[in-house]
Motif scaffolding. Structure first.
Motif, PDB file in Angstrom:
ATOM      1  N   VAL A 127       0.868  -1.179   0.000  1.00  0.00           N
ATOM      2  CA  VAL A 127       0.000   0.000   0.000  1.00  0.00           C
ATOM      3  C   VAL A 127       0.899   1.221   0.000  1.00  0.00           C
ATOM      4  CG1 VAL A 127      -1.808   1.274   1.206  1.00  0.00           C
ATOM      5  CG2 VAL A 127      -1.802  -1.218   1.284  1.00  0.00           C
ATOM      6  N   ALA A 128       0.622   2.167  -0.895  1.00  0.00           N
ATOM      7  CA  ALA A 128       1.400   3.404  -0.968  1.00  0.00           C
ATOM      8  C   ALA A 128       0.431   4.582  -1.031  1.00  0.00           C
ATOM      9  CB  ALA A 128       2.320   3.409  -2.187  1.00  0.00           C
ATOM     10  N   TYR A 129       0.820   5.678  -0.389  1.00  0.00           N
ATOM     11  CA  TYR A 129       0.002   6.891  -0.370  1.00  0.00           C
ATOM     12  C   TYR A 129       0.617   7.923  -1.309  1.00  0.00           C
ATOM     13  CZ  TYR A 129      -2.348  11.077   1.415  1.00  0.00           C
ATOM     14  OH  TYR A 129      -3.074  12.246   1.524  1.00  0.00           O
ATOM     15  N   HIS A 130      -0.246   8.532  -2.125  1.00  0.00           N
ATOM     16  CA  HIS A 130       0.197   9.547  -3.079  1.00  0.00           C
ATOM     17  C   HIS A 130      -0.309  10.903  -2.586  1.00  0.00           C
ATOM     18  CE1 HIS A 130       0.268  11.673  -7.099  1.00  0.00           C
ATOM     19  NE2 HIS A 130       1.482  11.156  -7.024  1.00  0.00           N
ATOM     20  N   PRO A 131       0.532  11.701  -1.917  1.00  0.00           N
ATOM     21  CA  PRO A 131       0.047  12.939  -1.293  1.00  0.00           C
ATOM     22  C   PRO A 131      -0.581  13.945  -2.256  1.00  0.00           C
ATOM     23  CG  PRO A 131       2.196  12.336  -0.415  1.00  0.00           C
ATOM     24  CD  PRO A 131       1.948  11.441  -1.581  1.00  0.00           C
ATOM     25  N   PRO A 132      -0.032  14.189  -3.470  1.00  0.00           N
ATOM     26  CA  PRO A 132      -0.663  15.223  -4.314  1.00  0.00           C
ATOM     27  C   PRO A 132      -2.127  14.930  -4.649  1.00  0.00           C
ATOM     28  CG  PRO A 132       1.532  14.700  -5.134  1.00  0.00           C
ATOM     29  CD  PRO A 132       1.217  13.694  -4.098  1.00  0.00           C
ATOM     30  N   SER A 133      -2.461  13.670  -4.858  1.00  0.00           N
ATOM     31  CA  SER A 133      -3.842  13.322  -5.201  1.00  0.00           C
ATOM     32  C   SER A 133      -4.626  12.836  -3.995  1.00  0.00           C
ATOM     33  CB  SER A 133      -3.853  12.228  -6.267  1.00  0.00           C
ATOM     34  OG  SER A 133      -3.246  11.051  -5.775  1.00  0.00           O
ATOM     35  N   GLN A 134      -3.959  12.733  -2.844  1.00  0.00           N
ATOM     36  CA  GLN A 134      -4.582  12.247  -1.614  1.00  0.00           C
ATOM     37  C   GLN A 134      -5.297  10.913  -1.848  1.00  0.00           C
ATOM     38  OE1 GLN A 134      -6.991  15.657  -0.421  1.00  0.00           O
ATOM     39  NE2 GLN A 134      -5.415  16.255   1.040  1.00  0.00           N
ATOM     40  N   SER A 135      -4.639  10.017  -2.527  1.00  0.00           N
ATOM     41  CA  SER A 135      -5.223   8.714  -2.828  1.00  0.00           C
ATOM     42  C   SER A 135      -4.202   7.628  -2.522  1.00  0.00           C
ATOM     43  CB  SER A 135      -5.665   8.644  -4.295  1.00  0.00           C
ATOM     44  OG  SER A 135      -4.596   8.980  -5.155  1.00  0.00           O
ATOM     45  N   TYR A 136      -4.683   6.395  -2.506  1.00  0.00           N
ATOM     46  CA  TYR A 136      -3.858   5.251  -2.165  1.00  0.00           C
ATOM     47  C   TYR A 136      -3.750   4.315  -3.366  1.00  0.00           C
ATOM     48  CZ  TYR A 136      -4.481   6.717   2.690  1.00  0.00           C
ATOM     49  OH  TYR A 136      -4.485   7.434   3.855  1.00  0.00           O
ATOM     50  N   VAL A 137      -2.574   3.758  -3.531  1.00  0.00           N
ATOM     51  CA  VAL A 137      -2.343   2.743  -4.559  1.00  0.00           C
ATOM     52  C   VAL A 137      -2.112   1.422  -3.833  1.00  0.00           C
ATOM     53  CG1 VAL A 137      -0.893   1.991  -6.470  1.00  0.00           C
ATOM     54  CG2 VAL A 137      -1.383   4.424  -6.158  1.00  0.00           C
ATOM     55  N   VAL A 138      -2.958   0.453  -4.143  1.00  0.00           N
ATOM     56  CA  VAL A 138      -2.907  -0.853  -3.492  1.00  0.00           C
ATOM     57  C   VAL A 138      -2.529  -1.892  -4.540  1.00  0.00           C
ATOM     58  CG1 VAL A 138      -4.202  -2.580  -2.196  1.00  0.00           C
ATOM     59  CG2 VAL A 138      -4.649  -0.151  -1.829  1.00  0.00           C
ATOM     60  N   ALA A 139      -1.501  -2.664  -4.253  1.00  0.00           N
ATOM     61  CA  ALA A 139      -1.076  -3.745  -5.141  1.00  0.00           C
ATOM     62  C   ALA A 139      -1.611  -5.057  -4.606  1.00  0.00           C
ATOM     63  CB  ALA A 139       0.447  -3.791  -5.240  1.00  0.00           C
ATOM     64  N   CYS A 140      -2.267  -5.827  -5.479  1.00  0.00           N
ATOM     65  CA  CYS A 140      -2.856  -7.106  -5.096  1.00  0.00           C
ATOM     66  C   CYS A 140      -2.356  -8.192  -6.037  1.00  0.00           C
ATOM     67  CB  CYS A 140      -4.384  -7.047  -5.145  1.00  0.00           C
ATOM     68  SG  CYS A 140      -5.119  -5.750  -4.127  1.00  0.00           S
ATOM     69  N   ASN A 141      -2.338  -9.401  -5.543  1.00  0.00           N
ATOM     70  CA  ASN A 141      -2.019 -10.577  -6.353  1.00  0.00           C
ATOM     71  C   ASN A 141      -3.146 -11.586  -6.210  1.00  0.00           C
ATOM     72  OD1 ASN A 141       0.465  -9.665  -7.322  1.00  0.00           O
ATOM     73  ND2 ASN A 141       1.585 -10.479  -5.577  1.00  0.00           N
ATOM     74  N   THR A 142      -3.609 -12.094  -7.341  1.00  0.00           N
ATOM     75  CA  THR A 142      -4.716 -13.034  -7.358  1.00  0.00           C
ATOM     76  C   THR A 142      -4.279 -14.306  -8.080  1.00  0.00           C
ATOM     77  OG1 THR A 142      -6.241 -11.169  -7.486  1.00  0.00           O
ATOM     78  CG2 THR A 142      -7.141 -13.342  -7.969  1.00  0.00           C
ATOM     79  N   PRO A 143      -4.505 -15.488  -7.511  1.00  0.00           N
ATOM     80  CA  PRO A 143      -4.101 -16.722  -8.200  1.00  0.00           C
ATOM     81  C   PRO A 143      -4.970 -16.995  -9.423  1.00  0.00           C
ATOM     82  CG  PRO A 143      -5.242 -17.227  -6.141  1.00  0.00           C
ATOM     83  CD  PRO A 143      -5.052 -15.746  -6.165  1.00  0.00           C
ATOM     84  N   GLU A 144      -4.317 -17.454 -10.486  1.00  0.00           N
ATOM     85  CA  GLU A 144      -5.003 -17.819 -11.715  1.00  0.00           C
ATOM     86  C   GLU A 144      -4.478 -19.171 -12.192  1.00  0.00           C
ATOM     87  OE1 GLU A 144      -4.357 -14.818 -14.616  1.00  0.00           O
ATOM     88  OE2 GLU A 144      -5.883 -13.460 -13.818  1.00  0.00           O
ATOM     89  N   PRO A 145      -5.284 -19.938 -12.939  1.00  0.00           N
ATOM     90  CA  PRO A 145      -4.784 -21.207 -13.496  1.00  0.00           C
ATOM     91  C   PRO A 145      -3.596 -20.951 -14.425  1.00  0.00           C
ATOM     92  CG  PRO A 145      -7.177 -21.074 -13.656  1.00  0.00           C
ATOM     93  CD  PRO A 145      -6.713 -19.724 -13.221  1.00  0.00           C
ATOM     94  N   PHE A 146      -2.606 -21.817 -14.315  1.00  0.00           N
ATOM     95  CA  PHE A 146      -1.367 -21.621 -15.061  1.00  0.00           C
ATOM     96  C   PHE A 146      -1.175 -22.731 -16.093  1.00  0.00           C
ATOM     97  CE2 PHE A 146       3.194 -22.786 -15.372  1.00  0.00           C
ATOM     98  CZ  PHE A 146       3.629 -21.673 -16.079  1.00  0.00           C
ATOM     99  N   GLU A 147      -0.766 -22.315 -17.288  1.00  0.00           N
ATOM    100  CA  GLU A 147      -0.391 -23.246 -18.339  1.00  0.00           C
ATOM    101  C   GLU A 147       1.018 -22.908 -18.815  1.00  0.00           C
ATOM    102  OE1 GLU A 147      -3.169 -23.100 -21.490  1.00  0.00           O
ATOM    103  OE2 GLU A 147      -4.734 -24.219 -20.438  1.00  0.00           O
ATOM    104  N   LEU A 148       1.783 -23.929 -19.161  1.00  0.00           N
ATOM    105  CA  LEU A 148       3.113 -23.687 -19.710  1.00  0.00           C
ATOM    106  C   LEU A 148       3.000 -23.016 -21.074  1.00  0.00           C
ATOM    107  CD1 LEU A 148       4.825 -27.047 -18.770  1.00  0.00           C
ATOM    108  CD2 LEU A 148       5.383 -24.799 -17.850  1.00  0.00           C
ATOM    109  N   PRO A 149       3.932 -22.139 -21.397  1.00  0.00           N
ATOM    110  CA  PRO A 149       3.852 -21.435 -22.687  1.00  0.00           C
ATOM    111  C   PRO A 149       3.834 -22.429 -23.858  1.00  0.00           C
ATOM    112  CG  PRO A 149       5.523 -20.465 -21.265  1.00  0.00           C
ATOM    113  CD  PRO A 149       5.093 -21.718 -20.600  1.00  0.00           C
ATOM    114  N   ARG A 150       2.826 -22.281 -24.711  1.00  0.00           N
ATOM    115  CA  ARG A 150       2.689 -23.203 -25.845  1.00  0.00           C
ATOM    116  C   ARG A 150       3.551 -22.795 -27.029  1.00  0.00           C
ATOM    117  NH1 ARG A 150      -1.539 -26.638 -25.091  1.00  0.00           N
ATOM    118  NH2 ARG A 150      -2.941 -26.153 -23.349  1.00  0.00           N
TER     119      ARG A 150
END
Length: 1441
Positions: free
Chosen positions: A1014-1037
């Motif tokens: 989580v990072a705060y951006h003072p000029p815009s008074q907003s927050y940037v949140v980084a999330c990671n979500t699991p997804e099904p994985f396939e080897l590169p074809r």
């Protein structure tokens, strides 16, 4: 040196257990949170659900958080005018099981297991609790009703070196130690180390009678008398203990194949203690192709001979089995849980199993029935018994499944697994569950380390005609479910499925052969959690520009707020934290003369023409107070000339207006107290010289003067207390005035029959209405026996507490000498030593604290410096027939909050004086809380929820000079207060905030995806949140080297995380922009960086830096990328002004080798430090959108954190395997150089700087939970000219491993002012804020040499003076483990970090012990200690939060 202080308690639940710990309370739930033990009882709360109000679901959910619908009858008036349509709806009732905290114990150890022990040799008469700790320690504890606390029965240590086997054996910390107990409480087993099993036998009531069962007096002679051997001279020579001597077994001695044990558990239905164990002769390995090498063996123990017998063995089991789950009758045997299968082994060794995903066929050749289409992953799942033939399985993602056993006769022929559908509550639990405990017939507790812990229950739906009858209600049910799932985290889900079950339905046991969908799950209660803390930053609280909220909140908002990313998976949330309660201001007024507020609601006088023959009781709601709002407010004033008067106001929806035309006389004087008496028929106004009584229309009915008829003196009232029908007034001559109101609503003084009342000097007192029966004449008194008992508490000038049970004033029912000595425990027999100094107590108050679920009385002492001491009353009867004084005791509640001194808040002596004159204010319902408010320079609420102990939370803003509850249509269950800046505010407690659980004001904003940063951006008074979500994985074809990957078809795919960036506006706390990364690209770090954006103008700008990693399996190299974003203004969507911001990509740099794991600012030219793979590189932002490298340094393995001391070029890089690197950066020329290293065997999770004047400390936190303090000193002879960092000390945090840190400036002045003047701003003290996965926030503060010597001596004295729960050693708890490698060249000279947890317990001591400890530690007295602790405890120096 430094001082380590824990700021919040741990909230991640690791273990739980149900047992009858406290006699008379039924089933208790014991919850372990790493180093905190909480004991709960359960309470059934019946809730009404009206189907006609389903349309206003939002109001129900908002009120539902504190169950305020139980206490708020505001709709009662309107309900009497409802039309006939309301009769068409049916009002159902549902029972919710709520948790009520009984006791909370902080332990100096990390809990690794809990077990229930039943024994006849326990003093308490209940069950005992066996607690296992890290490093192979056991503590047997039981409830001590006399002390109202846990008492330690025995302590068992198994960490001696001789038990570890060979010298080259791995240390204890390399193994998982777990505890198992026999269901019959005959013994407990602790598996520790590699192959050690400690057996602790327990004595049973029938242990000595086993031989007597076969005794035949005709053959064997007379039965011997056993007591003769144990009794000598009329007393027992052997102290009875509930346990026998323990012993340690080597698992390899039980069976040679038990070389690698996996798990064990004791089984049901055996005459002797019998356990099943999973083990193997080889280690599990996927790479070596091993499979089916596990064996399940069952052993029975002979505790007398210390031997064992093998009952059965089942070899060839799958290698991914990890748990043995014992099952009671009728199923019996054990369920073996694996990652891909479930296998049941009955008592004869017959196996039955089921495969739950397609991978099972590849992992094992064991015969299993096929349910692989379920695609379940059983890793980290939790299982418990649901009914006789059913088990409940909660998966790692929170989904629930049922395991049903097919039973033929007395044998199990198979088992079936089915997922619970979402519409019946199968997705109520949002994250992994660490523990399950059955707390009722159809109620369970699910404890979690990744989110809120839940109490949930299940019911069976109606069938046949019952379903047809409730079909109309089921339509509304589906809608309500959908709404609640969207608001999964913060909404109270008590009403999720509330329309379906009825008490009769809930009484039906969960039977076998339940068809899919028959069981309906819903949430009853929850425990707040802010664990694990994944990231933290700080930002500014904001309101919509130009809005009414922005104007009203002026002066009551903190400068900053702490924002943390907490939770995992669907329970992830942003936690907004403040030290003080930010009130929700509804109205704001200039009110400079206000010195006291009292709001009242009285009955209107009934006209004689309406009374008739039936009396006033037959009149409707127009002339009652049930469900009505407050009507009047009496205000005590002091004008600019110092003239005292009182005014009355009529209350409006969100404010008040002056009221004229009544008999209320403003010139009568200054109001001391006001309220209602005579069943709300009379308004009482206590003035300094008289008491005035008014009817409901403020018509004056009576004046009672303060004149003493015997002496003719006219004492002045200083304080008063009202508890209908009694009035207590304390006067300035230290006498008391007691009056009561009769049925004719006439107030008369009560005769003081006890001479003590008339002759004793009284300092303070109060009245209390005992509705809980705590102060009943006999134990077990309930309000059903005594409708209401009024008690009078008085504090004499000698410091004695007197309790009178009104109306009896002949003698006090309880006298306790020595309350002014502030003892740890107060009783009628307490006596202090002669010469002991007394504490100055200015006020006492007995009030109910709690919420609508549970309230409990507390005795609150207010000291002269506004510090608060709280006592909890409890009853204990040692023998039968004891009188009331012998059964009532008071126990001090820990409270380390210290009040501010008046000089810190205001320089106005008059304001300070007026604030100090204002008494503690009892508030029966503010936002659902029964609370007490402390006015003055430290305005604070004493808040307690049903699941917490009382906590003192400050109110944001200036000193408070007047306060009262305020309940109107526009401000329900709010409060009005005036501060020292002459502003009056009509306010409420903010909704969706929690207060008492953590001692902070916490609001959780649900995100629903794993938060990385989580990072705060003072000029815009907003927050940037980084999330990671699991997804099904396939080897590169399209890989050129692996053509076979294109032909691979996997039905059950693995998962890899994919990152997203979310831009969140702090006004509505909604996501306004989202950026999705490439597949398999996950975000590792996000920082706000002040970068140079123009080479020509050298313009600087605050931008968002993002570091990512692209991982596509172990066959392909890891790549990374650096992104730089700006928050740009765009045209918002119509009606959504918060959407006027978007993330704009400024630059992107692909890193071909290695992931970007850490980012930081560096130097003075606006450059950034990038940790990319095995290098740390300094890069500059170019105008063409590239990042130009200018300097670098080669690292070893994986950089976990990179920090720079702002503006100095001094950098710190932590390696996950190779320790800490201290480097320097120069700009002319661009260059990075290595100054010094730590030990290269140190696994560092986080590292940071801690400056203190001219000294610079390096704080390194390793994977074992140790904090290492390092220093760079090239002049030290052992440092090899600085190449090796000096190791000053190490400190163990236990289970609270530090993973994130934040360097913050302190608001406190430095200890050494001379150094401060020499160095200017650089010597400003700093505080290092630390976060851990257990939910603990901690502070590391630097100390001056003198302060360190005093505080370390004080901590040593407190360690010896205090009683430590479970017999643990707090000093040993903070010592680094024996296997901890030295972090650097040892230069500590015996120094250590001061443990602030011990210092915070200084307030637990009585006044006499405080003085004794202060003298031993080198202080002049307790007051000097208080002044020093004020700068190191809790959030001292972080007032901007």
């Amino acid at each position: 040196m430094q001082c380590y202080t824990e700021l919040t308690p741990p909230t991640a639940v690791t273990h739980s257990l149900t047992l009858q710990l406290i006699p008379g309370q039924g089933t208790n739930l014991v919850v372990a949170k790493s180093s905190l033990l909480q004991i709960f009882r359960t309470k059934i709360v019946s809730t009404e659900i009206d189907a006609s109000q389903q349309g206003s679901g939002a109001r129900t959910r908002n009120a539902g958080r504190y169950e305020s619908r139980l206490a708020n009858d505001d709709d009662g008036l309107e309900a009497s005018f409802l039309g006939g349509d309301s009769l068409a709806f049916k009002t159902d009732r549902t029972n919710n099981t709520k948790l009520v905290l009984v006791s909370e114990i902080s332990l100096s150890g990390t809990i690794t297991g809990l077990a229930k022990i039943k024994s006849q040799n326990l003093r308490s008469g209940g069950d005992a609790l066996l607690v296992a700790f890290k490093d192979a320690r056991l503590s047997l504890v039981e409830w001590d009703a006399e002390r109202h606390d846990l008492s330690t029965v025995s302590i068992h240590y198994y960490e001696q070196d001789e038990l570890q086997g060979s010298p080259w054996a791995p240390p204890l910390s390399n193994f998982t130690n777990f505890l198992a107990a026999d269901p019959g409480s005959r013994c407990a087993a602790l598996k520790f180390g590699g192959m050690n099993l400690a057996i602790l036998p327990f004595k049973q009531a029938d242990e000595d009678i086993d031989m007597d069962d076969d005794w035949d007096e005709d053959l064997d002679g007379p039965r011997p008398v056993k007591q003769e051997a144990a009794v000598v001279n009329g007393g027992s020579s052997i102290k009875e203990t509930p346990y026998s001597p323990s012993f340690v077994l080597r698992l390899s001695n039980l069976d040679p194949s038990l070389l690698h044990p996996v798990h064990l558990a004791f089984l049901h239905e055996y005459r002797e203690p019998t356990f099943g164990i999973l083990a193997s002769t080889v280690n599990a390995s996927n790479s070596l192709g091993r499979k089916d090498h596990l064996a399940y063996m069952v052993f029975t123990l002979d505790l007398q001979q210390r031997a064992s017998t093998t009952i059965l063995s089942v070899p060839g089991l799958p290698q991914d089995l990890f748990r043995v789950q014992p099952l009671p009758a009728p199923v019996g045997g054990a369920l073996l849980v694996g990652a891909n299968e479930l296998i049941h082994i009955d008592q004869s060794g017959k196996p039955n199993g089921v495969a739950v995903n397609p991978l099972t066929k590849q992992c094992t050749s064991f015969g299993l029935s096929d349910q692989s289409d379920l695609n379940l992953r059983l890793e980290e799942c939790t299982i418990d018994v649901l009914s006789a033939e059913e088990l409940l399985v909660i998966l790692s993602d929170g989904r629930m499944a049922l395991v049903t056993f097919r039973i033929d006769g007395r044998t199990v022929s198979g088992l079936d697994v089915k997922l619970l559908p979402l519409e019946t509550g199968g997705s109520l639990i949002p994250c992994r569950v660490s523990t399950l405990s059955r707390i009722g017939k159809s109620v369970m507790f699910a404890g979690s380390e990744e989110g809120d812990s839940l109490v949930f229950g299940w019911t069976k739906k109606q069938s046949q005609s019952g379903r047809k009858k409730s079909r109309l209600q089921d339509v509304g049910l589906d809608i309500d479910v959908a709404d609640e799932e969207d608001l999964d985290e913060d909404e109270d889900e008590d009403d999720l499925y509330a329309e379906e079950p009825t008490p009769k339905q809930q009484a039906v046991a969960a039977a076998s052969n339940v068809k899919e969908g028959d069981l309906t799950f819903r949430i009853h209660d929850r425990l707040l959690s802010i664990a694990p803390i994944q990231s933290m930053t700080y930002g500014q609280p904001v309101d919509a520009p130009g809005s009414e909220e922005e104007q009203n909140s002026a002066g009551v908002r903190s400068e900053l707020q702490l924002v943390c990313g907490v939770g995992r998976n669907k329970s992830s949330a942003m936690a907004i934290m403040n030290l003080a309660i930010p009130p929700k201001v509804i109205g704001r007024f200039e009110f400079p003369e206000a010195r006291g507020f009292w709001t009242v609601c009285a009955k209107k006088p009934v006209p004689k023409s309406l009374q008739g023959d039936k009396g006033p009781g037959a009149i409707g709601n127009d002339y009652g107070t049930s469900g009505q709002y407050d009507k009047f407010m009496i205000v005590a004033k002091v004008d600019l000339d110092g003239y005292e008067k009182s005014d009355v106001y009529a209350l409006t929806a969100a404010g008040f207006e002056s009221l004229t035309g009544t008999e209320f006389d403003p010139a009568a004087g200054f109001t001391i107290e006001a309220g209602t008496m005579g069943k709300d028929n009379r308004i009482i106004q206590v003035l300094k010289s008289e008491v005035r009584c008014y009817d409901g229309d403020l018509g004056l009915s009576q004046i009672v003067p303060m004149m003493d008829e015997e002496t003719g003196a006219e004492p002045r009232a200083t304080s008063a207390s009202i508890a209908d029908p009694y009035l207590l007034i304390i006067r300035n001559d230290q006498s008391v005035f007691i009056a009561s109101i009769h049925e004719d609503n006439e107030l008369e003084e009560v005769e003081k029959e006890d001479k003590t009342l008339a002759t004793t000097k009284w300092l303070t007192g109060c009245l209390y209405t005992d509705t809980n029966g705590v102060f009943g004449e006999e134990l077990g008194d309930k309000k059903a026996k005594l409708p209401e008992s009024i008690l009078m508490f008085l504090l004499s000038a000698s410091g004695a507490l007197y309790i009178y049970r009104l109306p009896d004033l002949c003698k006090p029912v309880y006298v306790a000498e020595g309350l002014s000595y502030i003892p740890t425990g107060l009783s009628a027999d307490y006596a202090a030593r002669k010469g002991t100094a007394k504490e100055t107590v200015s006020e006492i108050l007995v009030a109910d604290l709690g919420d609508t679920t549970a309230k409990f009385p507390y005795l609150i002492l207010r000291h002269a410096n506004d510090d608060l001491t709280m006592y909890e009353p409890y009853r204990y009867q040692l023998g039968a027939g004891l009188e009331f004084p012998k059964t009532l005791f008071f126990q001090k509640i820990p409270n380390s909050v210290l009040a501010k001194s008046p000089a810190e808040e205001t320089d106005d002596e008059e304001v300070t004086h007026q604030a100090k004159c204002l008494a503690l204010r009892r508030c029966n319902n503010i936002g659902g809380y029964s609370t007490v408010f402390l006015p003055g320079p430290s305005p604070s609420f004493i808040i307690k929820s049903s699941k917490s102990m009382p906590k003192v939370l400050p109110l944001q803003g200036a000193a408070v000079t007047a306060i009262s509850s305020f309940h109107t249509e526009g401000c329900e269950h709010g409060f009005i207060y005036a501060d020292s800046h002459n502003i009056a505010r009509v306010s409420q407690l903010p909704k969706d905030w929690s207060f008492a659980e953590t001692g902070l004001a916490v609001k959780k904003i649900p995100i629903g995806e794993d938060i990385v940063a989580v990072a705060y951006h003072p000029p815009s008074q907003s927050y940037v949140v980084a999330c990671n979500t699991p997804e099904p994985f396939e080897l590169p074809r399209d890989d050129d080297y692996h053509k076979e990957w294109a032909r691979e078809v996997l039905p059950f795919k693995p998962t890899l995380e994919r990152g997203t960036l979310k831009l969140i506006g702090p006004i509505t706390w909604t996501v306004v922009d989202t950026i999705v990364m490439e597949p398999c690209e996950n975000v590792l770090c996000v920082e706000t960086l002040n970068l140079e954006v123009s080479e020509a103008t050298n313009e600087r700008k605050l931008l968002i830096g993002v570091g990512t990693a692209i991982t596509k399996g172990e066959d392909l190299p890891t790549r990374g990328a650096v992104y730089v974003y700006d928050v740009a203004d765009v045209i918002p969507e119509p009606g959504k002004p918060e959407t006027g911001k978007k993330l704009k990509l400024i630059a992107k740099e692909d890193i071909p080798r290695g992931a970007v794991t850490a980012l930081s600012e560096i130097g003075t030219q606006g450059l950034m430090l990038v940790a990319q793979g095995p290098k740390c590189m300094v890069r500059g932002l170019k105008e063409d959108g590239t990042l130009l490298p200018v300097a670098f340094m080669d690292m070893n393995c994986y950089v976990t954190s990179a920090k720079e001391l702002p503006g100095t070029g001094l950098c710190l890089m932590a390696d996950a395997f190779k320790g800490v690197w201290f480097t320097g950066y120069t700009e002319e020329p661009y260059k990075m150089m290595l100054f010094g290293k730590s030990n290269t065997r140190l696994e560092v999770l986080n590292a940071d700087f801690l400056p203190n004047g001219k000294e610079l400390s390096i704080v390194a936190c390793d994977a074992e939970g140790h904090i290492h303090i390092l220093q760079f000193d090239p002049e030290h002879p052992k440092s090899l000219q600085g190449h090796l960092l000096l190791h000053r000390t190490s400190f163990s945090t236990g289970a609270h491993h530090v993973t994130k840190s934040l360097l913050l400036p302190s608001t406190l002045s430095p200890d050494n002012k001379e150094d401060n003047e020499e160095n200017g701003a650089t010597s400003r003290p700093h505080i290092l804020l630390l976060a851990s996965p257990t939910g603990v926030l901690a502070a590391l503060r630097p100390l001056s040499e003198a302060a360190y010597r005093r505080l370390s001596s004080l901590a040593a004295q407190l360690t010896n003076s205090l009683t430590h729960a479970a017999g643990l050693n707090p000093k040993g708890y903070r010592m680094p483990s024996a296997t901890c490698p030295p972090a650097g060249v040892d230069a500590g000279i015996g120094r250590h970090i001061v443990d602030g947890t011990i210092l915070a317990r200084f307030s637990e001591l009585g006044r006499a012990k405080r003085g004794e400890v202060a003298g031993r530690a080198g202080y002049t007295g307790p007051d000097e200690i208080r002044g020093e602790l004020d700068g190191v405890l809790r959030w001292a120096g972080l007032d901007y939060f």
